[in-house]
Design a protein around this motif. Structure first.
Motif, PDB file in Angstrom:
ATOM      1  N   ASP A 285       0.818  -1.213   0.000  1.00  0.00           N
ATOM      2  CA  ASP A 285       0.000   0.000   0.000  1.00  0.00           C
ATOM      3  C   ASP A 285       0.854   1.267   0.000  1.00  0.00           C
ATOM      4  N   ALA A 286       2.063   1.164   0.564  1.00  0.00           N
ATOM      5  CA  ALA A 286       2.960   2.320   0.622  1.00  0.00           C
ATOM      6  C   ALA A 286       3.636   2.592  -0.717  1.00  0.00           C
ATOM      7  N   GLY A 287       3.517   1.649  -1.666  1.00  0.00           N
ATOM      8  CA  GLY A 287       4.117   1.837  -2.985  1.00  0.00           C
ATOM      9  C   GLY A 287       5.550   1.374  -3.094  1.00  0.00           C
ATOM     10  N   CYS A 288       5.964   0.486  -2.195  1.00  0.00           N
ATOM     11  CA  CYS A 288       7.360   0.034  -2.184  1.00  0.00           C
ATOM     12  C   CYS A 288       7.691  -0.879  -3.358  1.00  0.00           C
ATOM     13  N   LEU A 289       8.969  -0.930  -3.678  1.00  0.00           N
ATOM     14  CA  LEU A 289       9.537  -1.980  -4.513  1.00  0.00           C
ATOM     15  C   LEU A 289       9.874  -3.156  -3.600  1.00  0.00           C
ATOM     16  N   PHE A 290      10.072  -4.333  -4.198  1.00  0.00           N
ATOM     17  CA  PHE A 290      10.335  -5.531  -3.413  1.00  0.00           C
ATOM     18  C   PHE A 290      11.443  -6.371  -4.051  1.00  0.00           C
ATOM     19  N   ALA A 291      12.114  -7.157  -3.195  1.00  0.00           N
ATOM     20  CA  ALA A 291      13.088  -8.150  -3.649  1.00  0.00           C
ATOM     21  C   ALA A 291      12.736  -9.474  -2.994  1.00  0.00           C
ATOM     22  N   ILE A 292      12.443 -10.490  -3.793  1.00  0.00           N
ATOM     23  CA  ILE A 292      12.131 -11.817  -3.260  1.00  0.00           C
ATOM     24  C   ILE A 292      13.434 -12.615  -3.225  1.00  0.00           C
ATOM     25  N   ASP A 293      13.973 -12.776  -2.023  1.00  0.00           N
ATOM     26  CA  ASP A 293      15.329 -13.312  -1.870  1.00  0.00           C
ATOM     27  C   ASP A 293      15.363 -14.535  -0.961  1.00  0.00           C
ATOM     28  N   THR A 294      16.228 -15.482  -1.303  1.00  0.00           N
ATOM     29  CA  THR A 294      16.315 -16.707  -0.517  1.00  0.00           C
ATOM     30  C   THR A 294      17.164 -16.553   0.735  1.00  0.00           C
ATOM     31  N   ASP A 295      18.126 -15.604   0.737  1.00  0.00           N
ATOM     32  CA  ASP A 295      19.075 -15.527   1.855  1.00  0.00           C
ATOM     33  C   ASP A 295      19.741 -16.892   2.015  1.00  0.00           C
ATOM     34  N   ALA A 296      20.028 -17.532   0.883  1.00  0.00           N
ATOM     35  CA  ALA A 296      20.539 -18.908   0.886  1.00  0.00           C
ATOM     36  C   ALA A 296      21.956 -18.962   1.449  1.00  0.00           C
ATOM     37  N   HIS A 297      22.202 -19.983   2.281  1.00  0.00           N
ATOM     38  CA  HIS A 297      23.535 -20.252   2.809  1.00  0.00           C
ATOM     39  C   HIS A 297      24.069 -21.588   2.283  1.00  0.00           C
ATOM     40  N   ALA A 298      23.332 -22.201   1.379  1.00  0.00           N
ATOM     41  CA  ALA A 298      23.732 -23.469   0.763  1.00  0.00           C
ATOM     42  C   ALA A 298      23.005 -23.584  -0.570  1.00  0.00           C
ATOM     43  N   PRO A 299      23.561 -24.331  -1.523  1.00  0.00           N
ATOM     44  CA  PRO A 299      22.955 -24.405  -2.862  1.00  0.00           C
ATOM     45  C   PRO A 299      21.494 -24.823  -2.875  1.00  0.00           C
ATOM     46  N   GLY A 300      21.122 -25.844  -2.098  1.00  0.00           N
ATOM     47  CA  GLY A 300      19.745 -26.310  -2.107  1.00  0.00           C
ATOM     48  C   GLY A 300      18.758 -25.278  -1.607  1.00  0.00           C
ATOM     49  N   GLN A 301      19.231 -24.341  -0.780  1.00  0.00           N
ATOM     50  CA  GLN A 301      18.348 -23.310  -0.244  1.00  0.00           C
ATOM     51  C   GLN A 301      17.967 -22.272  -1.300  1.00  0.00           C
ATOM     52  N   LEU A 302      18.681 -22.233  -2.404  1.00  0.00           N
ATOM     53  CA  LEU A 302      18.321 -21.327  -3.496  1.00  0.00           C
ATOM     54  C   LEU A 302      16.958 -21.672  -4.081  1.00  0.00           C
TER      55      LEU A 302
END
Length: 343
Positions: A285-302
């Motif tokens: 509602d505030a009009g923000c942009l977003f980043a959908i990120d895994t914060d992965a610490h290992a390959p499978g977490q990607l």
């Protein structure tokens, strides 16, 4: 299936499942050891009974190699595929949005607190369908995570250039997850931050700070022109050593993010899922942009990005306000100028 492929697939699925590190490392270590030998050499060892004496292999990993060499699907892998190889969310939740994403803006390597080399993280992101990803190891104050000093970060930049020569046309972008200091300053040299493609800024300390100073702290960070993404804004942990949300004025912070074109991260880690849905809707509602990120610490977490995609769809996040949908050129244009595609 080749032995190394089977071992690496098992490691990937264990990481995707959130298994403890030592279980994963046993299979990644075995894959590296087996990869140093030719298929014929492995087969000879299996035939003469010396495979188990190969440094880096244990009883379970030896059996996986033997079964793969025999041309059968390893039992351990088959069981794990049944347990952890299926969809991470129900039905088609988030699937359309996940198809629209081109990259991941937040991941860690073994240069800080990740478990795998930079090259492995980047190659896995490529194999999952990304055209780019951003390497964001921690900044120096987070010593528990082996945060990168300015000198080590400069060394990493040289490595990123080498990785890009190998993986082209896939692009590994330079970045950092930079600590937001108590006064809202950033935990790295400004001149060095200015050289990076993407800067994710996150609060990692004094998470129970009172509401007013925490709000001032976050406002200073998201208003800094060097910051591109506000990472896991509430700092909550839903499992393990659970932690409540930090207290801050979300309305003020999200308004500042929208004003300064700083993206709000939708953190996909199952123990974070940050921000909560009510705050995610407020940021929309505030009009923000977003980043959908895994914060992965290992390959499978990607592969965890689907968690964030499902939450984004549920909360009405427009796809054209998600920076992961940008091409690599569009992303770096945005981080440099603030201009998004079509604007």
């Amino acid at each position: 299936m080749e032995p190394v492929e089977a071992l690496e697939r098992i490691a990937f699925l264990l990481e995707r499942q959130g298994a403890v590190t030592y279980r994963v490392q046993a299979f990644r270590t075995a894959a590296a050891a087996a990869g140093e030998l030719s298929a014929d050499a492995l087969r000879r060892r299996a035939e003469n009974g010396s495979l188990a004496r190969l440094k880096g292999l244990g009883p379970k990993t030896t059996r996986v190699v033997e079964e793969a060499l025999a041309g059968v699907r390893p039992v351990y892998l088959a069981r794990l595929e049944d347990e952890a190889g299926g969809p991470l969310v129900e039905g088609e939740r988030g699937a359309r949005l996940r198809q629209a994403l081109r990259g991941d803006c937040h991941l860690h390597s073994d240069w800080s607190d990740g478990g795998s080399p930079v090259e492995t993280m980047a190659a896995t992101a490529r194999d999952l369908g990304h055209s780019w990803c951003v390497l964001t190891d921690h900044s120096p104050r987070l010593t528990v995570a082996r945060g990168l000093s300015a000198e080590r970060l400069r060394q990493q930049l040289a490595l990123v250039a080498e990785v890009n020569e190998t993986l082209a046309p896939f692009r590994l972008l330079t970045g950092i997850e930079c600590d937001i200091l108590d006064d809202g300053g950033l935990d790295q040299e400004p001149e060095l931050l200015d050289q990076l493609d993407v800067v994710v800024a996150s609060v990692h300390s004094k998470l129970r700070m009172d509401r007013a100073p925490m709000t001032r702290r976050m406002l200073a960070a998201v208003g800094n022109p060097l910051v591109d993404v506000l990472g896991h804004c509430t700092g909550r942990l839903l499992s393990g050593r659970q932690r409540p949300e930090s207290s801050f004025d979300a309305g003020e912070v999200f308004a500042a993010c929208a004003e300064h074109r700083t993206a709000v991260e939708i953190n996909c880690r199952p123990e974070r899922l940050d921000p909560p849905r009510r705050l995610l809707r407020e940021a929309v509602d505030a009009g923000c942009l977003f980043a959908i990120d895994t914060d992965a610490h290992a390959p499978g977490q990607l592969d965890w990005q689907i968690y964030g995609c499902a939450r984004a769809e549920e909360c009405g996040v427009p796809a054209d306000r998600i920076i992961n949908t940008f091409t690599e050129r569009q992303l770096t244009t945005w981080t440099t100028t603030g201009r998004t595609p079509g604007r």
